[in-house]
Scaffold this motif. Structure first.
Motif, PDB file in Angstrom:
ATOM      1  N   MET A   9       0.724 -10.533 -13.902  1.00  0.00           N
ATOM      2  CA  MET A   9       0.591  -9.019 -14.008  1.00  0.00           C
ATOM      3  C   MET A   9       0.726  -8.269 -12.736  1.00  0.00           C
ATOM      4  O   MET A   9       0.749  -8.538 -11.348  1.00  0.00           O
ATOM      5  N   VAL A  10       1.006  -6.796 -12.401  1.00  0.00           N
ATOM      6  CA  VAL A  10       1.119  -5.729 -11.963  1.00  0.00           C
ATOM      7  C   VAL A  10      -0.347  -5.220 -11.908  1.00  0.00           C
ATOM      8  O   VAL A  10      -0.181  -3.938 -12.604  1.00  0.00           O
ATOM      9  N   CYS A  11      -1.480  -5.310 -10.801  1.00  0.00           N
ATOM     10  CA  CYS A  11      -2.224  -4.865 -10.261  1.00  0.00           C
ATOM     11  C   CYS A  11      -1.931  -2.975  -9.568  1.00  0.00           C
ATOM     12  O   CYS A  11      -1.721  -3.480  -8.790  1.00  0.00           O
ATOM     13  N   LEU A  12      -2.329  -1.984 -10.379  1.00  0.00           N
ATOM     14  CA  LEU A  12      -2.620  -0.811  -9.600  1.00  0.00           C
ATOM     15  C   LEU A  12      -4.617  -0.598  -8.768  1.00  0.00           C
ATOM     16  O   LEU A  12      -4.570  -0.976  -9.930  1.00  0.00           O
ATOM     17  N   TRP A  13      -4.528  -0.795  -7.452  1.00  0.00           N
ATOM     18  CA  TRP A  13      -5.765  -0.958  -6.773  1.00  0.00           C
ATOM     19  C   TRP A  13      -6.333   0.614  -6.573  1.00  0.00           C
ATOM     20  O   TRP A  13      -5.470   1.025  -5.780  1.00  0.00           O
ATOM     21  N   CYS A  32       6.754  -7.670  -4.139  1.00  0.00           N
ATOM     22  CA  CYS A  32       6.469  -5.745  -4.778  1.00  0.00           C
ATOM     23  C   CYS A  32       6.221  -4.732  -3.569  1.00  0.00           C
ATOM     24  O   CYS A  32       6.237  -5.053  -1.787  1.00  0.00           O
ATOM     25  N   ASP A  33       6.792  -3.642  -4.111  1.00  0.00           N
ATOM     26  CA  ASP A  33       6.730  -3.058  -2.571  1.00  0.00           C
ATOM     27  C   ASP A  33       6.774  -1.400  -2.410  1.00  0.00           C
ATOM     28  O   ASP A  33       7.654  -1.082  -3.713  1.00  0.00           O
ATOM     29  N   PHE A  34       6.244  -0.363  -2.040  1.00  0.00           N
ATOM     30  CA  PHE A  34       6.314   1.649  -2.838  1.00  0.00           C
ATOM     31  C   PHE A  34       7.209   1.979  -2.022  1.00  0.00           C
ATOM     32  O   PHE A  34       7.990   1.286  -0.714  1.00  0.00           O
ATOM     33  N   SER A  35       7.824   2.776  -2.635  1.00  0.00           N
ATOM     34  CA  SER A  35       8.857   3.657  -1.925  1.00  0.00           C
ATOM     35  C   SER A  35       8.118   4.338  -0.514  1.00  0.00           C
ATOM     36  O   SER A  35       7.132   4.593  -0.139  1.00  0.00           O
ATOM     37  N   PRO A  36       8.889   4.977   0.184  1.00  0.00           N
ATOM     38  CA  PRO A  36       7.893   5.674   1.947  1.00  0.00           C
ATOM     39  C   PRO A  36       7.193   6.954   1.548  1.00  0.00           C
ATOM     40  O   PRO A  36       6.296   7.138   1.842  1.00  0.00           O
ATOM     41  N   VAL A  64       0.558  -0.935   0.183  1.00  0.00           N
ATOM     42  CA  VAL A  64      -0.258   0.384  -0.075  1.00  0.00           C
ATOM     43  C   VAL A  64       1.332   1.403   0.055  1.00  0.00           C
ATOM     44  O   VAL A  64       1.921   1.101   0.523  1.00  0.00           O
ATOM     45  N   SER A  65       0.644   2.948  -0.936  1.00  0.00           N
ATOM     46  CA  SER A  65       1.054   3.436  -0.996  1.00  0.00           C
ATOM     47  C   SER A  65       0.982   4.360   0.606  1.00  0.00           C
ATOM     48  O   SER A  65      -0.224   4.123   0.958  1.00  0.00           O
ATOM     49  N   SER A  66       2.469   4.916   0.975  1.00  0.00           N
ATOM     50  CA  SER A  66       2.484   5.543   1.784  1.00  0.00           C
ATOM     51  C   SER A  66       0.638   6.867   2.148  1.00  0.00           C
ATOM     52  O   SER A  66       0.785   6.906   3.440  1.00  0.00           O
ATOM     53  N   ASP A  67       0.397   7.570   1.104  1.00  0.00           N
ATOM     54  CA  ASP A  67      -1.003   7.910   1.545  1.00  0.00           C
ATOM     55  C   ASP A  67      -2.017   7.016   1.697  1.00  0.00           C
ATOM     56  O   ASP A  67      -3.473   7.697   1.468  1.00  0.00           O
ATOM     57  N   CYS A  68      -2.158   6.372   1.124  1.00  0.00           N
ATOM     58  CA  CYS A  68      -3.065   5.195   1.514  1.00  0.00           C
ATOM     59  C   CYS A  68      -4.390   4.722  -0.132  1.00  0.00           C
ATOM     60  O   CYS A  68      -5.382   4.787   0.717  1.00  0.00           O
ATOM     61  N   SER A  69      -3.866   5.705  -1.158  1.00  0.00           N
ATOM     62  CA  SER A  69      -4.570   6.436  -2.347  1.00  0.00           C
ATOM     63  C   SER A  69      -4.441   4.842  -3.091  1.00  0.00           C
ATOM     64  O   SER A  69      -5.667   4.327  -3.681  1.00  0.00           O
ATOM     65  N   MET A  70      -3.942   3.866  -2.943  1.00  0.00           N
ATOM     66  CA  MET A  70      -3.035   2.729  -3.851  1.00  0.00           C
ATOM     67  C   MET A  70      -2.430   1.631  -3.574  1.00  0.00           C
ATOM     68  O   MET A  70      -1.842   2.057  -2.397  1.00  0.00           O
ATOM     69  N   MET A  71      -2.964   0.537  -3.440  1.00  0.00           N
ATOM     70  CA  MET A  71      -2.699  -0.369  -3.507  1.00  0.00           C
ATOM     71  C   MET A  71      -1.881  -1.620  -4.430  1.00  0.00           C
ATOM     72  O   MET A  71      -2.614  -1.604  -5.622  1.00  0.00           O
ATOM     73  N   ALA A  72      -1.153  -1.652  -4.569  1.00  0.00           N
ATOM     74  CA  ALA A  72      -0.292  -2.719  -5.856  1.00  0.00           C
ATOM     75  C   ALA A  72       0.239  -3.859  -5.318  1.00  0.00           C
ATOM     76  O   ALA A  72      -0.283  -4.147  -4.484  1.00  0.00           O
ATOM     77  N   THR A  73      -0.315  -5.202  -6.473  1.00  0.00           N
ATOM     78  CA  THR A  73      -0.406  -6.614  -6.630  1.00  0.00           C
ATOM     79  C   THR A  73       0.190  -7.510  -7.328  1.00  0.00           C
ATOM     80  O   THR A  73       0.250  -6.808  -8.490  1.00  0.00           O
ATOM     81  N   VAL A  74       1.138  -8.561  -7.166  1.00  0.00           N
ATOM     82  CA  VAL A  74       1.539  -9.138  -8.292  1.00  0.00           C
ATOM     83  C   VAL A  74       1.280 -10.547  -8.489  1.00  0.00           C
ATOM     84  O   VAL A  74       1.120 -10.946  -7.346  1.00  0.00           O
ATOM     85  N   GLY A  75       0.425 -11.124  -9.827  1.00  0.00           N
ATOM     86  CA  GLY A  75       0.844 -12.500 -10.214  1.00  0.00           C
ATOM     87  C   GLY A  75       1.323 -13.195  -9.691  1.00  0.00           C
ATOM     88  O   GLY A  75       1.863 -13.253 -10.953  1.00  0.00           O
ATOM     89  N   ARG A  76       1.531 -14.354  -9.474  1.00  0.00           N
ATOM     90  CA  ARG A  76       3.018 -14.696  -9.836  1.00  0.00           C
ATOM     91  C   ARG A  76       2.814 -15.344 -11.093  1.00  0.00           C
ATOM     92  O   ARG A  76       3.934 -15.346 -11.629  1.00  0.00           O
ATOM     93  N   PHE A  77       1.409 -16.309 -11.060  1.00  0.00           N
ATOM     94  CA  PHE A  77       2.307 -17.375 -12.608  1.00  0.00           C
ATOM     95  C   PHE A  77       1.107 -15.891 -13.804  1.00  0.00           C
ATOM     96  O   PHE A  77       0.590 -16.012 -15.278  1.00  0.00           O
ATOM     97  N   ASP A  78      -0.030 -14.901 -13.603  1.00  0.00           N
ATOM     98  CA  ASP A  78      -0.174 -14.145 -14.304  1.00  0.00           C
ATOM     99  C   ASP A  78       0.429 -13.131 -15.351  1.00  0.00           C
ATOM    100  O   ASP A  78      -0.384 -12.520 -15.587  1.00  0.00           O
ATOM    101  N   ARG A 102      -4.886  -0.196 -13.243  1.00  0.00           N
ATOM    102  CA  ARG A 102      -5.217   0.042 -14.529  1.00  0.00           C
ATOM    103  C   ARG A 102      -3.536  -1.818 -14.194  1.00  0.00           C
ATOM    104  O   ARG A 102      -3.117  -2.143 -12.825  1.00  0.00           O
ATOM    105  N   ASN A 103      -3.057  -2.295 -14.919  1.00  0.00           N
ATOM    106  CA  ASN A 103      -2.054  -3.261 -15.374  1.00  0.00           C
ATOM    107  C   ASN A 103      -1.082  -2.501 -15.386  1.00  0.00           C
ATOM    108  O   ASN A 103      -0.822  -2.249 -17.034  1.00  0.00           O
ATOM    109  N   LEU A 104       0.069  -2.635 -15.243  1.00  0.00           N
ATOM    110  CA  LEU A 104       1.424  -2.056 -14.984  1.00  0.00           C
ATOM    111  C   LEU A 104       1.963  -2.412 -16.620  1.00  0.00           C
ATOM    112  O   LEU A 104       2.866  -2.234 -17.218  1.00  0.00           O
ATOM    113  N   MET A 105       1.895  -3.931 -16.500  1.00  0.00           N
ATOM    114  CA  MET A 105       2.739  -4.927 -17.613  1.00  0.00           C
ATOM    115  C   MET A 105       1.986  -5.450 -19.116  1.00  0.00           C
ATOM    116  O   MET A 105       2.531  -5.568 -19.920  1.00  0.00           O
ATOM    117  N   GLY A 106       0.701  -4.114 -18.614  1.00  0.00           N
ATOM    118  CA  GLY A 106       0.241  -4.841 -19.937  1.00  0.00           C
ATOM    119  C   GLY A 106      -0.725  -5.744 -20.228  1.00  0.00           C
ATOM    120  O   GLY A 106      -0.890  -6.167 -19.448  1.00  0.00           O
TER     121      GLY A 106
END
Length: 402
Positions: free
Chosen positions: A209-213, A238-242, A193-207, A222-226
């Motif tokens: 996908m790098v998803c932003l929520w 995955c991890d957000f910077s502070p 989760v981003s520091s301002d709690c506006s976004m969450m990122a997830t990575v799918g091991r086999f699909d 969006r899906n960053l990987m297209g």
């Protein structure tokens, strides 16, 4: 159940960064059996407690530092605690600190919660001080791989699972108001989760996908990987910077691993760290995490306990010796930095002396600004090119990275 090894010179003479190691004392009947892995470790928000899953359904919590005298007056129970969860524990996270109710209250520990995610899909919430289970959360149909509390101090719990879903639980309402986020086509390896709690990122091991929520509307941004990928590869962490302005993701393809740095606002890939993993072969990156200052990125691989990279600079500033008998699986920085804990495949935990760099004034200014200002808000400003590139981390691409 556990013992402390505090003579790192004797254990690992080539690893001077090793501070100490916690080893699990298992019953003979459990020695050598699967299920002893330390899949998750965490420090409490104030850094006063440390928890790790030592395998076979057991979570151990100890006061940090281990020789701390705080609370020895009897007002706060600082004894080691164990929690028997009944199933293998894959994820755990401390809850936020509750504000003091009065000046007479000297500790937050009486309301400190610990969430544990189990192999059977159950999430158990524990009271750290009493050792009692206070809440069970049902809903996931697969392994609960990751748990986290957003850094805004609310009793909101985010969980990701191998059932391809994310769930956002409101613990203030006993988990009754739950948001289910779907979009991944296979296992979710990691979430942050981003520091301002506006976004969450997830990575799918086999699909792949790098998803932003959006954590405000609970929708997929969006899906960053297209969408088109001809090369088979896996995503692990995955991890957000502070300041929330960078997103790091770890991936694998063929016989090589790499780390990508993204601008989560524009979906632009800023840099890739790849050269320094060519000799790792099939040994995957298990976990990555930014330091509290955002100056370093910790990297845990399956055959090396720890590597530290300073984004924007070539090479690793720290790298431990390869050791196949105690593979690294997870890592966590102490909230104040200086120490990083790594969990191993044999159920042990090691504490390492992490590089500490005093942040430059310009870095602190950038971190403060980017915490509340997005890339889109910076783009229309009449800033000199070099300042804009620094504020948006575009200067990282100019380093010796692919």
């Amino acid at each position: 159940m556990c013992s402390t090894e505090n003579d790192p010179a004797e254990l690992h003479p080539t690893d001077p960064a090793l501070i100490l190691e916690l080893k699990t004392r298992r019953p003979p009947s459990l020695e050598g059996r699967p299920g002893c892995e330390t899949w998750s470790v965490d420090f409490s928000p104030d850094g006063a407690w440390f928890a790790w899953s030592m395998g076979h359904g057991i979570v151990w919590v100890v006061a940090w530092p281990l020789d701390s005298q705080e609370g020895r007056d009897g007002k706060v129970d600082r004894a080691d605690k164990s929690f028997s969860c009944g199933h293998a524990v894959w994820g755990l996270a401390f809850g936020p600190q509750v504000p003091k109710k009065s000046d007479k209250q000297t500790s937050h520990d009486r309301t400190l919660l610990l969430a544990t995610g189990l192999e059977n899909g159950l999430i158990k919430i524990w009271n750290v001080l009493t050792g009692m289970a206070v809440l069970d959360l049902h809903g996931h149909e697969g392994v609960v791989r990751n748990l986290l509390f957003p850094p805004n101090g609310t009793l909101t719990l985010v969980s990701s699972s191998r059932d391809k879903t994310l769930r956002v639980w409101d613990l203030a309402r006993k988990g009754k108001n739950v948001q289910v986020l779907s979009g991944h086509k296979d296992w979710i390896s990691c979430c942050c989760v981003s520091s301002d709690c506006s976004m969450m990122a997830t990575v799918g091991r086999f699909d792949r996908m790098v998803c932003l929520w959006s954590l405000r509307s609970y929708t997929l941004i969006r899906n960053l990987m297209g969408g088109a990928h001809k090369t088979l590869y896996l995503l692990s962490s995955c991890d957000f910077s502070p300041d929330g302005a960078l997103l790091a993701t770890a991936a694998f393809s063929g016989a090589s691993w790499w780390i990508d740095l993204w601008d989560p606002y524009t979906a632009e890939k800023l840099a890739t760290l790849a050269d320094y993993f060519e000799d790792y072969g099939q040994n995957q990156i298990s976990s990555i995490q930014f330091s509290p200052t955002g100056l370093h990125l910790a990297i845990v691989t399956d055959d090396r306990a720890l590597g530290i990279w300073e984004p924007g600079k070539p090479g690793l500033s720290m790298q431990t010796k390869a050791e196949r008998n105690s593979n690294g699986l997870c890592c966590k920085y102490h909230p104040r930095g200086g120490v990083i804990a790594t969990g191993t495949r044999d159920g042990h935990v090691r504490f390492w002396r992490a590089p500490q760099t005093v942040p430059a004034l310009r870095h602190m200014c950038r971190a403060t600004l980017r915490h509340s200002v997005s890339t889109h808000q910076l783009e229309p400003l009449p800033l000199p090119k070099r300042i804009f590139q620094y504020l948006t981390y575009r200067d990282i691409a100019a380093s010796h990275l692919h």
